[in-house]
Design a protein around this motif. Sequence first.
Motif, PDB file in Angstrom:
ATOM      1  N   MET A   1       0.840  -1.164   0.000  1.00 62.18           N
ATOM      2  CA  MET A   1       0.000   0.000   0.000  1.00 62.18           C
ATOM      3  C   MET A   1       0.898   1.244   0.000  1.00 62.18           C
ATOM      4  O   MET A   1       1.736   1.420   0.882  1.00 62.18           O
ATOM      5  CB  MET A   1      -0.908  -0.031   1.225  1.00 62.18           C
ATOM      6  N   PRO A   2       0.749   2.123  -0.956  1.00 60.66           N
ATOM      7  CA  PRO A   2       1.615   3.323  -1.023  1.00 60.66           C
ATOM      8  C   PRO A   2       1.243   4.346   0.046  1.00 60.66           C
ATOM      9  O   PRO A   2       0.094   4.460   0.454  1.00 60.66           O
ATOM     10  CB  PRO A   2       1.354   3.875  -2.421  1.00 60.66           C
ATOM     11  N   ASN A   3       2.246   5.063   0.489  1.00 62.13           N
ATOM     12  CA  ASN A   3       2.034   6.164   1.437  1.00 62.13           C
ATOM     13  C   ASN A   3       1.868   7.460   0.661  1.00 62.13           C
ATOM     14  O   ASN A   3       2.617   7.737  -0.266  1.00 62.13           O
ATOM     15  CB  ASN A   3       3.216   6.298   2.383  1.00 62.13           C
ATOM     16  N   VAL A   4       0.907   8.257   1.072  1.00 63.14           N
ATOM     17  CA  VAL A   4       0.659   9.539   0.432  1.00 63.14           C
ATOM     18  C   VAL A   4       1.222  10.637   1.328  1.00 63.14           C
ATOM     19  O   VAL A   4       0.883  10.732   2.498  1.00 63.14           O
ATOM     20  CB  VAL A   4      -0.850   9.763   0.199  1.00 63.14           C
ATOM     21  N   VAL A   5       2.132  11.442   0.778  1.00 63.35           N
ATOM     22  CA  VAL A   5       2.751  12.540   1.514  1.00 63.35           C
ATOM     23  C   VAL A   5       2.269  13.842   0.892  1.00 63.35           C
ATOM     24  O   VAL A   5       2.380  14.032  -0.318  1.00 63.35           O
ATOM     25  CB  VAL A   5       4.290  12.449   1.443  1.00 63.35           C
ATOM     26  N   PRO A   6       1.738  14.749   1.713  1.00 64.95           N
ATOM     27  CA  PRO A   6       1.272  16.026   1.157  1.00 64.95           C
ATOM     28  C   PRO A   6       2.416  16.800   0.499  1.00 64.95           C
ATOM     29  O   PRO A   6       3.550  16.795   0.969  1.00 64.95           O
ATOM     30  CB  PRO A   6       0.752  16.782   2.381  1.00 64.95           C
ATOM     31  N   ARG A   7       2.105  17.458  -0.592  1.00 63.16           N
ATOM     32  CA  ARG A   7       3.113  18.218  -1.338  1.00 63.16           C
ATOM     33  C   ARG A   7       3.741  19.313  -0.479  1.00 63.16           C
ATOM     34  O   ARG A   7       4.933  19.563  -0.564  1.00 63.16           O
ATOM     35  CB  ARG A   7       2.485  18.827  -2.597  1.00 63.16           C
ATOM     36  N   GLU A   8       2.965  19.966   0.387  1.00 61.17           N
ATOM     37  CA  GLU A   8       3.499  21.029   1.241  1.00 61.17           C
ATOM     38  C   GLU A   8       4.593  20.492   2.152  1.00 61.17           C
ATOM     39  O   GLU A   8       5.584  21.167   2.418  1.00 61.17           O
ATOM     40  CB  GLU A   8       2.390  21.657   2.097  1.00 61.17           C
ATOM     41  N   LEU A   9       4.434  19.280   2.634  1.00 63.64           N
ATOM     42  CA  LEU A   9       5.434  18.672   3.499  1.00 63.64           C
ATOM     43  C   LEU A   9       6.728  18.443   2.741  1.00 63.64           C
ATOM     44  O   LEU A   9       7.821  18.706   3.246  1.00 63.64           O
ATOM     45  CB  LEU A   9       4.905  17.355   4.072  1.00 63.64           C
ATOM     46  N   LEU A  10       6.622  17.977   1.532  1.00 61.68           N
ATOM     47  CA  LEU A  10       7.810  17.751   0.713  1.00 61.68           C
ATOM     48  C   LEU A  10       8.516  19.058   0.376  1.00 61.68           C
ATOM     49  O   LEU A  10       9.742  19.145   0.392  1.00 61.68           O
ATOM     50  CB  LEU A  10       7.436  17.010  -0.571  1.00 61.68           C
ATOM     51  N   VAL A  11       7.742  20.095   0.076  1.00 57.67           N
ATOM     52  CA  VAL A  11       8.323  21.383  -0.294  1.00 57.67           C
ATOM     53  C   VAL A  11       8.991  22.033   0.913  1.00 57.67           C
ATOM     54  O   VAL A  11      10.096  22.559   0.830  1.00 57.67           O
ATOM     55  CB  VAL A  11       7.244  22.310  -0.895  1.00 57.67           C
ATOM     56  N   ASP A  12       8.336  21.988   2.067  1.00 62.15           N
ATOM     57  CA  ASP A  12       8.861  22.661   3.256  1.00 62.15           C
ATOM     58  C   ASP A  12      10.048  21.935   3.872  1.00 62.15           C
ATOM     59  O   ASP A  12      10.986  22.563   4.374  1.00 62.15           O
ATOM     60  CB  ASP A  12       7.763  22.811   4.309  1.00 62.15           C
ATOM     61  N   PHE A  13      10.035  20.611   3.887  1.00 62.15           N
ATOM     62  CA  PHE A  13      11.051  19.857   4.605  1.00 62.15           C
ATOM     63  C   PHE A  13      11.936  19.001   3.707  1.00 62.15           C
ATOM     64  O   PHE A  13      12.814  18.299   4.201  1.00 62.15           O
ATOM     65  CB  PHE A  13      10.386  18.970   5.664  1.00 62.15           C
ATOM     66  N   GLY A  14      11.741  19.048   2.423  1.00 58.40           N
ATOM     67  CA  GLY A  14      12.571  18.286   1.509  1.00 58.40           C
ATOM     68  C   GLY A  14      13.898  18.977   1.259  1.00 58.40           C
ATOM     69  O   GLY A  14      14.122  20.115   1.661  1.00 58.40           O
ATOM     70  N   PRO A  15      14.828  18.286   0.598  1.00 62.64           N
ATOM     71  CA  PRO A  15      16.127  18.890   0.279  1.00 62.64           C
ATOM     72  C   PRO A  15      15.953  20.137  -0.582  1.00 62.64           C
ATOM     73  O   PRO A  15      15.133  20.169  -1.493  1.00 62.64           O
ATOM     74  CB  PRO A  15      16.857  17.800  -0.494  1.00 62.64           C
ATOM     75  N   LYS A  16      16.699  21.173  -0.276  1.00 61.27           N
ATOM     76  CA  LYS A  16      16.593  22.436  -1.013  1.00 61.27           C
ATOM     77  C   LYS A  16      17.513  22.468  -2.229  1.00 61.27           C
ATOM     78  O   LYS A  16      17.220  23.098  -3.216  1.00 61.27           O
ATOM     79  CB  LYS A  16      16.931  23.620  -0.097  1.00 61.27           C
ATOM     80  N   GLU A  17      18.643  21.781  -2.129  1.00 60.20           N
ATOM     81  CA  GLU A  17      19.596  21.794  -3.245  1.00 60.20           C
ATOM     82  C   GLU A  17      19.406  20.535  -4.075  1.00 60.20           C
ATOM     83  O   GLU A  17      19.358  19.431  -3.550  1.00 60.20           O
ATOM     84  CB  GLU A  17      21.031  21.835  -2.718  1.00 60.20           C
ATOM     85  N   VAL A  18      19.299  20.710  -5.360  1.00 60.84           N
ATOM     86  CA  VAL A  18      19.170  19.557  -6.248  1.00 60.84           C
ATOM     87  C   VAL A  18      20.524  18.886  -6.399  1.00 60.84           C
ATOM     88  O   VAL A  18      20.646  17.677  -6.342  1.00 60.84           O
ATOM     89  CB  VAL A  18      18.613  19.987  -7.621  1.00 60.84           C
ATOM     90  N   VAL A  19      21.565  19.676  -6.568  1.00 57.81           N
ATOM     91  CA  VAL A  19      22.922  19.157  -6.702  1.00 57.81           C
ATOM     92  C   VAL A  19      23.682  19.510  -5.430  1.00 57.81           C
ATOM     93  O   VAL A  19      23.826  20.671  -5.081  1.00 57.81           O
ATOM     94  CB  VAL A  19      23.630  19.759  -7.940  1.00 57.81           C
ATOM     95  N   ARG A  20      24.164  18.514  -4.731  1.00 59.10           N
ATOM     96  CA  ARG A  20      24.918  18.757  -3.506  1.00 59.10           C
ATOM     97  C   ARG A  20      26.376  19.018  -3.848  1.00 59.10           C
ATOM     98  O   ARG A  20      27.000  18.243  -4.557  1.00 59.10           O
ATOM     99  CB  ARG A  20      24.797  17.582  -2.567  1.00 59.10           C
ATOM    100  N   VAL A  21      26.897  20.122  -3.342  1.00 57.09           N
ATOM    101  CA  VAL A  21      28.285  20.500  -3.595  1.00 57.09           C
ATOM    102  C   VAL A  21      29.078  20.271  -2.320  1.00 57.09           C
ATOM    103  O   VAL A  21      28.760  20.852  -1.276  1.00 57.09           O
ATOM    104  CB  VAL A  21      28.370  21.982  -4.029  1.00 57.09           C
TER     105      VAL A  21
END
Length: 60
Positions: A1-21
């Motif tokens: 069963m897949p877990n549904v994560v609200p988009r706001e949660l991903l935007v607020d607490f997800g990684p900010k940098e796409v490429v890590r330097v």
Amino acid sequence: MPNVVPRELLVDFGPKEVVRVPNIIGLDEFDRLFTQFEHTAWRLETRRRYASDELTDTYD
């Protein structure tokens, strides 16, 4: 069963940098990590007692 994560949660607490330097430090700064410190874990773990323990009510 897949877990549904609200988009706001991903935007607020997800990684900010796409490429890590990586933050590359020089050899002198790397050397200071191992030569300039006040205490080592070995010294702290081999103490027979801590002064803060004697301040507690349960100290015998």
